[in-house]
Write a protein that holds these residues in place. Structure first.
Motif, PDB file in Angstrom:
ATOM      1  N   VAL A 199       8.111 -43.734 -10.075  1.00  0.00           N
ATOM      2  CA  VAL A 199       6.595 -44.378  -9.535  1.00  0.00           C
ATOM      3  C   VAL A 199       5.923 -44.869 -11.000  1.00  0.00           C
ATOM      4  O   VAL A 199       5.620 -43.838 -11.645  1.00  0.00           O
ATOM      5  CB  VAL A 199       5.997 -43.611  -8.777  1.00  0.00           C
ATOM      6  CG1 VAL A 199       4.474 -44.159  -8.447  1.00  0.00           C
ATOM      7  CG2 VAL A 199       6.637 -43.194  -7.584  1.00  0.00           C
ATOM      8  N   THR A 244      16.989 -45.245  -1.844  1.00  0.00           N
ATOM      9  CA  THR A 244      16.978 -46.002  -0.684  1.00  0.00           C
ATOM     10  C   THR A 244      17.761 -45.326   0.588  1.00  0.00           C
ATOM     11  O   THR A 244      17.144 -44.726   1.567  1.00  0.00           O
ATOM     12  CB  THR A 244      17.090 -47.336  -0.588  1.00  0.00           C
ATOM     13  OG1 THR A 244      16.192 -47.939  -1.493  1.00  0.00           O
ATOM     14  CG2 THR A 244      16.750 -48.032   0.816  1.00  0.00           C
ATOM     15  N   GLN A 279      12.198 -49.331  -0.377  1.00  0.00           N
ATOM     16  CA  GLN A 279      12.903 -50.371  -1.244  1.00  0.00           C
ATOM     17  C   GLN A 279      12.380 -50.223  -2.538  1.00  0.00           C
ATOM     18  O   GLN A 279      11.120 -50.610  -2.732  1.00  0.00           O
ATOM     19  CB  GLN A 279      12.636 -51.672  -0.473  1.00  0.00           C
ATOM     20  CG  GLN A 279      13.634 -52.033   0.704  1.00  0.00           C
ATOM     21  CD  GLN A 279      15.009 -52.027   0.223  1.00  0.00           C
ATOM     22  OE1 GLN A 279      15.302 -52.807  -0.640  1.00  0.00           O
ATOM     23  NE2 GLN A 279      15.673 -51.990   1.285  1.00  0.00           N
ATOM     24  N   VAL A 280      13.100 -49.929  -3.279  1.00  0.00           N
ATOM     25  CA  VAL A 280      12.670 -49.669  -5.045  1.00  0.00           C
ATOM     26  C   VAL A 280      13.257 -51.201  -5.683  1.00  0.00           C
ATOM     27  O   VAL A 280      14.322 -51.324  -5.809  1.00  0.00           O
ATOM     28  CB  VAL A 280      13.026 -48.867  -5.667  1.00  0.00           C
ATOM     29  CG1 VAL A 280      12.771 -48.927  -7.126  1.00  0.00           C
ATOM     30  CG2 VAL A 280      12.881 -47.484  -4.886  1.00  0.00           C
ATOM     31  N   LEU A 333      12.343 -40.521  -6.948  1.00  0.00           N
ATOM     32  CA  LEU A 333      11.758 -41.696  -7.045  1.00  0.00           C
ATOM     33  C   LEU A 333      11.344 -42.125  -8.424  1.00  0.00           C
ATOM     34  O   LEU A 333      11.248 -41.020  -9.255  1.00  0.00           O
ATOM     35  CB  LEU A 333      10.413 -41.466  -6.026  1.00  0.00           C
ATOM     36  CG  LEU A 333       9.735 -42.820  -5.531  1.00  0.00           C
ATOM     37  CD1 LEU A 333      10.547 -43.709  -4.693  1.00  0.00           C
ATOM     38  CD2 LEU A 333       8.581 -42.359  -4.882  1.00  0.00           C
ATOM     39  N   ILE A 338       7.598 -50.665  -5.464  1.00  0.00           N
ATOM     40  CA  ILE A 338       8.195 -50.055  -4.143  1.00  0.00           C
ATOM     41  C   ILE A 338       7.646 -50.566  -2.831  1.00  0.00           C
ATOM     42  O   ILE A 338       6.274 -50.645  -2.737  1.00  0.00           O
ATOM     43  CB  ILE A 338       7.913 -48.473  -4.039  1.00  0.00           C
ATOM     44  CG1 ILE A 338       8.618 -48.217  -5.583  1.00  0.00           C
ATOM     45  CG2 ILE A 338       8.773 -47.684  -2.917  1.00  0.00           C
ATOM     46  CD1 ILE A 338       8.018 -46.523  -5.605  1.00  0.00           C
ATOM     47  N   THR A 346      13.732 -53.316  -8.681  1.00  0.00           N
ATOM     48  CA  THR A 346      13.632 -52.684 -10.285  1.00  0.00           C
ATOM     49  C   THR A 346      13.377 -53.871 -11.312  1.00  0.00           C
ATOM     50  O   THR A 346      12.968 -53.712 -12.327  1.00  0.00           O
ATOM     51  CB  THR A 346      15.006 -52.218 -10.435  1.00  0.00           C
ATOM     52  OG1 THR A 346      15.831 -53.450 -10.003  1.00  0.00           O
ATOM     53  CG2 THR A 346      15.496 -51.024  -9.541  1.00  0.00           C
ATOM     54  N   GLN A 367       4.173 -46.984  -4.632  1.00  0.00           N
ATOM     55  CA  GLN A 367       3.503 -47.030  -5.956  1.00  0.00           C
ATOM     56  C   GLN A 367       2.033 -47.039  -5.795  1.00  0.00           C
ATOM     57  O   GLN A 367       1.064 -46.993  -6.998  1.00  0.00           O
ATOM     58  CB  GLN A 367       4.014 -48.213  -6.827  1.00  0.00           C
ATOM     59  CG  GLN A 367       3.641 -49.479  -6.643  1.00  0.00           C
ATOM     60  CD  GLN A 367       4.099 -50.281  -5.358  1.00  0.00           C
ATOM     61  OE1 GLN A 367       4.922 -49.600  -4.616  1.00  0.00           O
ATOM     62  NE2 GLN A 367       3.611 -51.392  -5.247  1.00  0.00           N
ATOM     63  N   SER A 405      18.811 -47.183  -7.751  1.00  0.00           N
ATOM     64  CA  SER A 405      17.748 -47.508  -6.871  1.00  0.00           C
ATOM     65  C   SER A 405      17.986 -47.465  -5.135  1.00  0.00           C
ATOM     66  O   SER A 405      17.353 -46.994  -4.295  1.00  0.00           O
ATOM     67  CB  SER A 405      16.664 -48.588  -6.979  1.00  0.00           C
ATOM     68  OG  SER A 405      17.331 -49.809  -6.707  1.00  0.00           O
ATOM     69  N   MET A 448       8.810 -51.955 -12.135  1.00  0.00           N
ATOM     70  CA  MET A 448       9.377 -51.848 -10.694  1.00  0.00           C
ATOM     71  C   MET A 448       8.324 -51.592  -9.751  1.00  0.00           C
ATOM     72  O   MET A 448       7.186 -51.445  -9.741  1.00  0.00           O
ATOM     73  CB  MET A 448      10.240 -50.378 -10.503  1.00  0.00           C
ATOM     74  CG  MET A 448      11.524 -50.688 -11.609  1.00  0.00           C
ATOM     75  SD  MET A 448      12.467 -48.949 -11.428  1.00  0.00           S
ATOM     76  CE  MET A 448      11.861 -48.196 -13.078  1.00  0.00           C
TER      77      MET A 448
END
Length: 619
Positions: A558, A235, A359-360, A556, A372, A362, A378, A231, A370
């Motif tokens: 999602v 980014t 910013q993911v 990504l 985002i 997790t 998301q 992740s 997750m």
């Protein structure tokens, strides 16, 4: 300079060389190999929220700290000899680090171009594995106070007091002293350097404590740290923004909003967002008054307006002609508000090269789902591709996406072992068509299918008749009958939900521990289903990245979808690979997936209507 602090009987030393002359490089290098894992922390300039973050002009490091369990070195990257030592240490392939969140990892990449990758362990992730509840307090200060002592909290308080003391007169209100302090407090200030050094010490001290707490599910630690690195890679690479399209769409949407707002203002003499509008609209309605706030005032939100429109369409309420016109205008305002906010955030968070670096997170939800942020990608819905279309592939590349089909329903069948639901899934027919037929017979209507589909997800997630009625617009009495039919159709799903509601801890198939919410024990089945679906996605991502070497192609994650960025000539091959990898099974229940080539943009806009010119008649 060297400082010492003693807390709870433990003495910690902070070395903070102030220049070239007092920096003992040999002593520092001996320190870096004295521990197999070094605590790592940075102090940067204050980053303005809503901008590009580490990838914008506000970013910049003032200090970099390394720590063992009792010693820290605080180095200044603006001093050449110290910067050389920082870069040499960070880039050394045999050195390992522990940080708290990936803030430091991204800051290191931004300042030095050094990717820490799998050489870093994130104590924030460990904390989320131990206690998945977001409200538990997972900040470094919270955890230090909970597991160690109050030394770091005291250092923070001393630093904040120092910042308030040093801040100029015009910077002493609210949080201004802190914002000023992160940018301007002298790098040699004792409170600043001690706080910085103890950050690195305490994160190193936390590591073994949290690892011990993760022992019952230690296999998850490696996977979550690996996923976090992926992740972070997403980014860093960023998503290319189609700026001309985004700016054009924002102008169009802004125009729609202003036109609707002006229509209300011109007709009524006040704004559509004014409390007066809610009272006025309520006076135009018969049969279904607007919901009230706690103080008894009519409430106008996007949801209440949608519900009102459904009541009017279904005959449950009536409205005057002027009320209908103003309702339409106010709904247009509501429909464009969120779109405008998203478009502005896309433009604001893009860096100088036109890339957005989301910013993911997790392990955001307690189930491991997750999320985002910066921007909140998301939340962009598939059925309205205009916002997703703002993001595009590089020239010569396309995006390929793949998501699971009704994965929560399939996982529910696998966990509950409901024979009817498993049989429906195994038959390969549309799950929601089959459910509607079982509930209503072969001649079910489109509306009955929709209500049945909503009942499926609502029941799995612990929703009741009231929620189903709100989602579908049917009366509560009808919603109650629908749920009863669903429960009779899939009784073992209901039985599973009741059984797991009594569990003191939800333990998923992957070994994840999820504490129940005492106020919502019915949500335990939701936790188990959602968390399992999430881990199935992660397993697919791992296979794609590790087995098939596509880590650098990940674009990504999602919800239940994986999107990859590939050369156009590889698109069909990658599409087939994604379908193959993500089509799997869980406890004997098929998990279906189908990939598609999304094209040059994430969201595919509908084709414009074609106009066929009529040829002139022959003479």
């Amino acid at each position: 300079m060297t400082y010492t602090r003693t807390h709870a009987g433990r003495t910690m030393t902070v070395h903070a060389p102030t220049g070239e002359g007092d920096f003992d490089l040999a002593a520092f290098e001996a320190f870096t190999v004295s521990d197999p894992v070094l605590g790592l922390d940075v102090e940067g300039r204050a980053i303005v929220e809503g901008g590009p973050g580490h990838f914008g002009p506000d970013a910049g490091l003032r200090l970099v700290q390394f720590g063992t369990v009792d010693t820290a070195w605080v180095l200044n990257p603006l001093i050449p000899a110290q910067r050389w030592a920082i870069e040499r240490t960070l880039a050394h392939p045999d050195l390992r680090f522990t940080t708290h969140t990936n803030y430091d990892v991204l800051a290191i990449w931004s300042a030095f171009g050094i990717a820490l990758g799998q050489r870093v362990v994130d104590t924030h992730l460990l904390s989320k594995l131990v206690q998945p509840d977001e409200r538990a307090g997972h900040g470094l200060k919270d955890l230090s106070l909970r597991y160690l002592d109050d030394g770091l909290v005291q250092a923070q308080q001393a630093l904040y007091e120092r910042m308030r003391h040093l801040a100029p007169t015009g910077q002493r209100a609210g949080n201004n002293p802190l914002t000023w302090g992160w940018n301007h407090i002298p790098a040699t200030d004792e409170a600043y350097t001690v706080y910085a050094g103890l950050d690195a010490v305490y994160v190193r001290r936390l590591l073994p404590v949290l690892l011990a707490a993760c022992a019952p599910f230690s296999h998850l630690v490696r996977m979550e740290q690996w996923l976090a690195a992926q992740s972070t890679g997403i980014t860093v690479r960023g998503l290319l923004l189609d700026r001309p399209y985004t700016e054009g769409l924002l102008a169009d949407v802004q125009g729609e909003f202003e036109q609707a707002s002006a229509a209300i203002q011109d007709a009524l003499g006040f704004s559509g967002t004014s409390p007066r509008f809610a009272h006025w609209l309520d006076s135009q309605i018969t049969g279904s008054p607007l919901p009230r706030t706690a103080s008894g005032r009519p409430q106008v939100t996007a949801d209440t307006l949608t519900q009102l429109a459904q009541d009017l369409a279904g005959g449950a309420a009536t409205i005057t002609a002027e009320g209908a016109a103003m309702l339409a205008a106010r709904r247009a305002m509501a429909a464009t508000t969120n779109t405008r906010t998203n478009l502005r955030s896309f433009l604001a968070t893009a860096d100088a090269e036109g890339r957005v670096h989301p910013q993911v997170s997790t392990l955001r939800a307690r189930t491991g789902r997750m999320a985002i942020t910066a921007p909140a990608l998301q939340t962009l819905k598939k059925h309205d591709p205009r916002l997703r279309h703002c993001f595009r592939a590089e020239d010569g590349h396309v995006l390929v996406g793949c998501d699971f089909s009704a994965v929560e329903v399939r996982v529910a069948a696998a966990l509950s072992r409901d024979a009817t639901l498993m049989r429906v899934i195994a038959s390969g027919v549309d799950i929601h068509d089959a459910t509607a037929e079982l509930m209503y017979g072969k001649d079910f209507t489109k509306e009955q299918r929709t209500v049945g589909k909503r009942a499926t997800f609502g029941t799995i997630y612990g929703g009741g008749a009231k929620a189903l009625a709100a989602q579908t617009g049917v009366p509560i009495s009808v919603a109650r009958q629908v749920i009863q039919r669903w429960q009779r159709t899939y009784p073992d799903v209901i039985r599973f939900g009741k059984t797991i509601a009594e569990a003191p801890v939800v333990v998923t198939g992957s070994g994840r521990r999820i504490p129940p919410d005492p106020q919502r024990p019915y949500a335990n089945s939701n936790y188990a289903i959602q968390s399992t679906a999430r881990d199935l996605l992660v397993a697919s991502v791992h296979e794609l990245a590790v087995v098939h070497g596509m880590a650098s192609r990940l674009w990504l994650f999602v919800h239940d979808e994986v999107i990859v960025h590939v050369p156009e000539h590889d698109a069909e091959k990658v599409r087939d690979l994604l379908t193959e990898v993500m089509t799997t099974q869980f406890r004997g229940v098929p998990i279906a997936a189908e990939a598609e080539i999304l094209g040059t943009h994430w969201g595919r806009l509908p084709e414009p209507p074609s106009s066929t010119a009529t040829a002139p008649a022959a003479a």
